[in-house]
Motif scaffolding. Structure first.
Motif, PDB file in Angstrom:
ATOM      1  N   GLU A 593       7.775 -11.600  -9.105  1.00 20.12           N
ATOM      2  CA  GLU A 593       6.804 -11.359 -10.179  1.00 20.12           C
ATOM      3  C   GLU A 593       6.974 -12.434 -11.231  1.00 20.12           C
ATOM      4  O   GLU A 593       8.051 -12.578 -11.810  1.00 20.12           O
ATOM      5  N   ILE A 594       5.893 -13.178 -11.442  1.00 18.65           N
ATOM      6  CA  ILE A 594       5.922 -14.326 -12.363  1.00 18.65           C
ATOM      7  C   ILE A 594       5.094 -13.991 -13.594  1.00 18.65           C
ATOM      8  O   ILE A 594       4.014 -13.411 -13.494  1.00 18.65           O
ATOM      9  N   VAL A 595       5.612 -14.354 -14.773  1.00 19.60           N
ATOM     10  CA  VAL A 595       4.808 -14.288 -15.995  1.00 19.60           C
ATOM     11  C   VAL A 595       4.585 -15.721 -16.477  1.00 19.60           C
ATOM     12  O   VAL A 595       5.511 -16.532 -16.496  1.00 19.60           O
ATOM     13  N   CYS A 596       3.345 -16.015 -16.830  1.00 21.12           N
ATOM     14  CA  CYS A 596       3.007 -17.400 -17.205  1.00 21.12           C
ATOM     15  C   CYS A 596       1.782 -17.409 -18.107  1.00 21.12           C
ATOM     16  O   CYS A 596       0.977 -16.469 -18.084  1.00 21.12           O
ATOM     17  N   ILE A 604       0.359 -22.061 -10.685  1.00 23.43           N
ATOM     18  CA  ILE A 604       1.381 -21.163 -10.139  1.00 23.43           C
ATOM     19  C   ILE A 604       0.979 -20.691  -8.750  1.00 23.43           C
ATOM     20  O   ILE A 604       1.797 -20.646  -7.819  1.00 23.43           O
ATOM     21  N   ASN A 605      -0.297 -20.331  -8.586  1.00 25.82           N
ATOM     22  CA  ASN A 605      -0.779 -19.904  -7.274  1.00 25.82           C
ATOM     23  C   ASN A 605      -0.598 -21.001  -6.230  1.00 25.82           C
ATOM     24  O   ASN A 605      -0.207 -20.729  -5.083  1.00 25.82           O
ATOM     25  N   ALA A 606      -0.861 -22.249  -6.634  1.00 24.37           N
ATOM     26  CA  ALA A 606      -0.689 -23.372  -5.706  1.00 24.37           C
ATOM     27  C   ALA A 606       0.787 -23.560  -5.352  1.00 24.37           C
ATOM     28  O   ALA A 606       1.131 -23.841  -4.192  1.00 24.37           O
ATOM     29  N   GLN A 614       3.033 -15.309  -0.171  1.00 28.04           N
ATOM     30  CA  GLN A 614       1.819 -14.530   0.072  1.00 28.04           C
ATOM     31  C   GLN A 614       1.467 -13.828  -1.235  1.00 28.04           C
ATOM     32  O   GLN A 614       2.162 -12.914  -1.667  1.00 28.04           O
ATOM     33  N   ILE A 615       0.402 -14.281  -1.887  1.00 29.79           N
ATOM     34  CA  ILE A 615       0.030 -13.751  -3.201  1.00 29.79           C
ATOM     35  C   ILE A 615      -0.538 -12.347  -3.040  1.00 29.79           C
ATOM     36  O   ILE A 615      -1.483 -12.118  -2.287  1.00 29.79           O
ATOM     37  N   LEU A 616       0.065 -11.396  -3.748  1.00 25.82           N
ATOM     38  CA  LEU A 616      -0.353  -9.997  -3.667  1.00 25.82           C
ATOM     39  C   LEU A 616      -1.408  -9.657  -4.710  1.00 25.82           C
ATOM     40  O   LEU A 616      -2.122  -8.675  -4.595  1.00 25.82           O
ATOM     41  N   GLY A 617      -1.481 -10.481  -5.771  1.00 24.07           N
ATOM     42  CA  GLY A 617      -2.469 -10.236  -6.809  1.00 24.07           C
ATOM     43  C   GLY A 617      -1.960 -10.675  -8.168  1.00 24.07           C
ATOM     44  O   GLY A 617      -0.783 -11.009  -8.328  1.00 24.07           O
ATOM     45  N   PHE A 618      -2.859 -10.708  -9.120  1.00 25.05           N
ATOM     46  CA  PHE A 618      -2.445 -11.026 -10.489  1.00 25.05           C
ATOM     47  C   PHE A 618      -3.352 -10.303 -11.471  1.00 25.05           C
ATOM     48  O   PHE A 618      -4.490  -9.952 -11.160  1.00 25.05           O
ATOM     49  N   ASP A 619      -2.803 -10.059 -12.667  1.00 24.30           N
ATOM     50  CA  ASP A 619      -3.598  -9.454 -13.726  1.00 24.30           C
ATOM     51  C   ASP A 619      -3.054  -9.940 -15.062  1.00 24.30           C
ATOM     52  O   ASP A 619      -2.090 -10.703 -15.119  1.00 24.30           O
ATOM     53  N   VAL A 630       1.730 -12.592 -12.090  1.00 24.18           N
ATOM     54  CA  VAL A 630       1.382 -12.883 -10.694  1.00 24.18           C
ATOM     55  C   VAL A 630       2.452 -12.271  -9.793  1.00 24.18           C
ATOM     56  O   VAL A 630       3.648 -12.460 -10.025  1.00 24.18           O
ATOM     57  N   ARG A 631       2.031 -11.556  -8.728  1.00 24.45           N
ATOM     58  CA  ARG A 631       2.967 -10.952  -7.770  1.00 24.45           C
ATOM     59  C   ARG A 631       2.765 -11.593  -6.410  1.00 24.45           C
ATOM     60  O   ARG A 631       1.635 -11.853  -5.979  1.00 24.45           O
ATOM     61  N   ALA A 632       3.870 -11.847  -5.728  1.00 30.18           N
ATOM     62  CA  ALA A 632       3.796 -12.479  -4.410  1.00 30.18           C
ATOM     63  C   ALA A 632       4.986 -12.074  -3.565  1.00 30.18           C
ATOM     64  O   ALA A 632       6.030 -11.667  -4.088  1.00 30.18           O
ATOM     65  N   MET A 633       4.822 -12.181  -2.242  1.00 28.41           N
ATOM     66  CA  MET A 633       5.930 -12.063  -1.295  1.00 28.41           C
ATOM     67  C   MET A 633       6.399 -13.470  -0.969  1.00 28.41           C
ATOM     68  O   MET A 633       5.581 -14.332  -0.642  1.00 28.41           O
ATOM     69  N   MET A 634       7.719 -13.690  -1.039  1.00 24.76           N
ATOM     70  CA  MET A 634       8.229 -15.033  -0.754  1.00 24.76           C
ATOM     71  C   MET A 634       9.524 -14.962   0.031  1.00 24.76           C
ATOM     72  O   MET A 634      10.381 -14.105  -0.241  1.00 24.76           O
TER      73      MET A 634
END
Length: 682
Positions: A593-596, A604-606, A614-619, A630-634
């Motif tokens: 989980e990234i805060v930016c 960040i997505n790139a 694997q980007i799970l979503g962002f809000d 931003v949340r992702a599986m890595m």
């Protein structure tokens, strides 16, 4: 509110905070020089400053730890705590600011540093710490002050109230108008500003800016609002009272102008601190300290001197503290003070005692740690402050260059962790490496330099091992036999094992269904131990998981069989059977989980996609305007230096947390490369 309330008595403690390279240490030098604590201001670049005096700070020309220095101004004592601006060393700031009376947030008109400024202001706001904004490097300003203020305002949850406006001479700023005093001053480099007549266009600008300031103050003062509506000039003392009250209640953040390198604006800042910043009694009340005659203090920093032992930098919040006093700690430990020192620029700093408000160093409190509340009473005090280190984001595996220094390294790491709790050490049970976790690349580099220079331990480092494992896809039955005859009793063990894959996450299961005593009951425990031995390193070179092994048959010898023989036979059976079970490589997958800042989200997505994320979503980040989450599986292997790219893409403001989620199969070329690299390393 009277003058005595606006100017609290007793020593005060002020934090200097702000984004990286905003000029905090230079401002400290200017304050110490203008108040006579030092003859001339030192320079960070020249390595002559009071702040940033450690070898590591000198080498990197940046703050890597806080500096405390005491001076006096107009008969009052002030201790300034210069906090590092880099997010990698922010724990020092977080531990120190709860016990300060006020903070001076040093910043500049640089939009790129806005996210860093927002992070710092949020820390102060959440703790309820009164704060001034010192707009530094005003001599280099190329924007109008209102434009600068509107740029900075989104970083603050309360209004930024302009206390001064610049006097322009063409494109250069040559002085300022104090809106509360209604006086104009012209800067004199390294000297006190000179009062000049307020006239012409400057007078018109002053009236407009002063009215704007009063309007913001009137939002929290009905009497002032009424005076403004009726065009009645408010008394100057009432304006100063409002400025002091609204600062202390966290309703406004006053903005002052200056140039630390030229020592401009320093005396006006000191006068604002003298009249408007609260005293230690209000700070103790904010922290929830109960009233007591016993001395009460808070430890905000631990330092291990190379030859002088342990020092606990401490703010006395109440009472009188004598050298030699026995102090109870909120962590349940007690210790006897052995030496009280003032944190000043003078050489002779020993003291016999300290009073409420003093910021001091206490010697030899070996059981006391950063964040402890201390009391001279007979019972342990409640902790007034709880400071949790930020989750670590970067790791390196380390070992002493000379194996003889292993014990010395362990002791040095414990001391480093006492000084900086945002450094953590974990022993990798599989590789036996010491893994040092920190807040970033520079944080870890400085830690290694301190190990070498201060504690005399040279270390070698390498990237930490990734937690690869392996599992199987196929069920087989395998015999394991161990027979050895060498005179006297021999060794004999014989087992038949069924090796079977289990669903992901099941771990390891052992069972037996031996009939007719083919393997005596007293050897079955040894068989299980041998199976575990065989699973420690599978055919691909990694621990094997999600496997069920069942002992189905075997044989024994009445004389030569033993626990060791059956353990060895089981290990042989597993080691020979696993390659036939279609082994497959597994890698750990984490949820990150990234805060930016929002304007960096696309970058960040790139970055995540480029690291097999694997980007799970962002809000939007709740409560943080202009920020995203931003949340992702890595894969764990891709997280290693993620923070380096992340900080680069967010001007040092972005961060992340991670949590292990599952093990996932790696196949094809990627698996081949991992296995080959592991074999080379082994």
């Amino acid at each position: 509110m009277g003058q005595d309330v606006r100017s609290p008595r007793g020593p005060r403690c002020i934090a200097l905070v702000g984004p990286f390279q905003s000029g905090k240490t230079t401002l400290l030098e200017a304050i110490l020089a203008r108040t006579g604590a030092i003859r001339n201001a030192g320079s960070v670049d020249a390595g002559t400053s009071v702040g940033d005096a450690s070898p590591e700070a000198r080498q990197h020309k940046m703050g890597v730890g806080l500096t405390a220095a005491t001076t006096s101004f107009m008969g009052d004592s002030y201790t300034f705590i210069d906090c590092p601006g880099s997010v990698e060393f922010a724990h020092d700031m977080r531990a120190a600011i709860p016990a300060v009376d006020a903070a001076v947030v040093v910043c500049e008109a640089d939009e790129r540093k806005l996210p860093q400024l927002q992070i710092i202001l949020r820390e102060l706001e959440d703790l309820g710490i009164p704060r001034f904004l010192f707009l530094n490097k005003i001599d280099r300003a190329n924007k109008r002050i209102r434009e600068t203020l509107s740029t900075l305002q989104p970083a603050s949850r309360v209004p930024l109230v302009l206390r001064q406006i610049p006097i322009w001479n063409g494109d250069l700023i040559e002085g300022f108008v104090d809106l509360a005093l209604e006086r104009a001053f012209v800067y004199r480099e390294h000297k006190a500003s000179e009062v000049v007549a307020l006239e012409g266009g400057d007078l018109d600008r002053e009236k407009e800016a002063r009215f704007s300031m009063l309007e913001k103050l009137a939002d929290h003062d009905d009497a002032l609002m009424e005076q403004l509506l009726e065009d009645i000039p408010p008394p100057r003392d009432a304006v100063f009272d409002d400025l002091a009250r609204e600062l202390r209640e966290g309703l406004i953040c006053p903005v002052l102008l200056g140039s630390a390198t030229r020592e401009n604006g320093v005396l006006r800042l000191m006068k604002a601190l003298r009249h408007e910043a609260p005293g230690v009694s209000e700070t103790a009340k904010r922290l929830g300290a109960s009233s007591s005659k016993d001395a009460l203090a808070y430890v905000f920093k631990t330092v291990h001197l190379q030859h002088g032992g342990k020092l606990s930098l401490t703010r006395v919040l109440a009472g009188h503290l004598d050298d030699g006093a026995t102090l109870q700690s909120s962590s349940g430990e007690a210790g006897r003070v052995s030496g009280i020192s003032a944190v000043s620029c003078a050489h002779d700093t020993k003291r016999a005692s300290a009073e409420a408000g003093d910021t001091i160093a206490l010697g030899k409190l070996d059981t006391v740690k950063t964040g402890d509340t201390l009391s001279a009473g007979k019972t342990a005090p409640a902790a007034l402050v709880k400071v949790e280190p930020a989750p670590p984001v970067l790791a390196m595996a380390i070992a002493a260059t000379d194996r003889k220094d292993d014990v010395k390294l362990g002791q040095a790491l414990l001391r480093l962790n006492e000084e900086d709790p945002s450094l953590t050490m974990i022993q990798n049970q599989r590789t036996h490496d010491i893994v040092l976790w920190g807040q970033g690349e520079m944080h870890l580099r400085v830690a290694l330099e301190r190990l070498r220079d201060r504690f005399g331990v040279n270390v070698k480092s390498h990237p930490p091992a990734i937690g690869y494992q392996e599992t199987i896809r196929k069920t087989i039955t395998q015999r394991g036999r161990h027979k050895k005859q060498s005179g006297g009793h021999g060794q004999f063990g014989d087992v038949v094992l069924e090796i079977k894959p289990l669903p992901r996450g099941s771990g390891f299961e052992f069972s037996e269904r031996v009939v007719g005593g083919a393997v005596p009951r007293n050897y079955i425990g040894a068989v299980e131990e041998g199976v575990v031995d065989g699973l420690l390193r599978g055919p691909l070179g990694f621990p094997v998981i999600d496997v069920q092994v069942t002992l189905t048959d075997g044989s024994y010898h009445s004389v030569d069989s033993s626990d060791l023989a059956f353990r060895t036979a089981a290990r042989i059976g597993v080691s020979e059977g696993l390659p036939q079970c279609q082994p497959v490589l597994l890698e750990p997958i984490h949820i990150v989980e990234i805060v930016c800042p929002t304007d960096a989200t696309a970058k960040i997505n790139a970055i995540l996609s480029g690291r097999r994320g694997q980007i799970l979503g962002f809000d939007t980040r709740e409560g943080w305007p202009g920020w995203d989450r931003v949340r992702a599986m890595m894969p764990e292997a891709e997280i290693g230096e993620l923070i380096v790219e992340l900080r680069s893409a967010t001007a040092g403001a972005g961060s992340f947390t991670r949590q292990f989620d599952r093990m996932a199969e790696v196949t094809g070329r990627a698996a081949d490369q991992i296995i080959a690299a592991h074999r080379v390393a082994a």
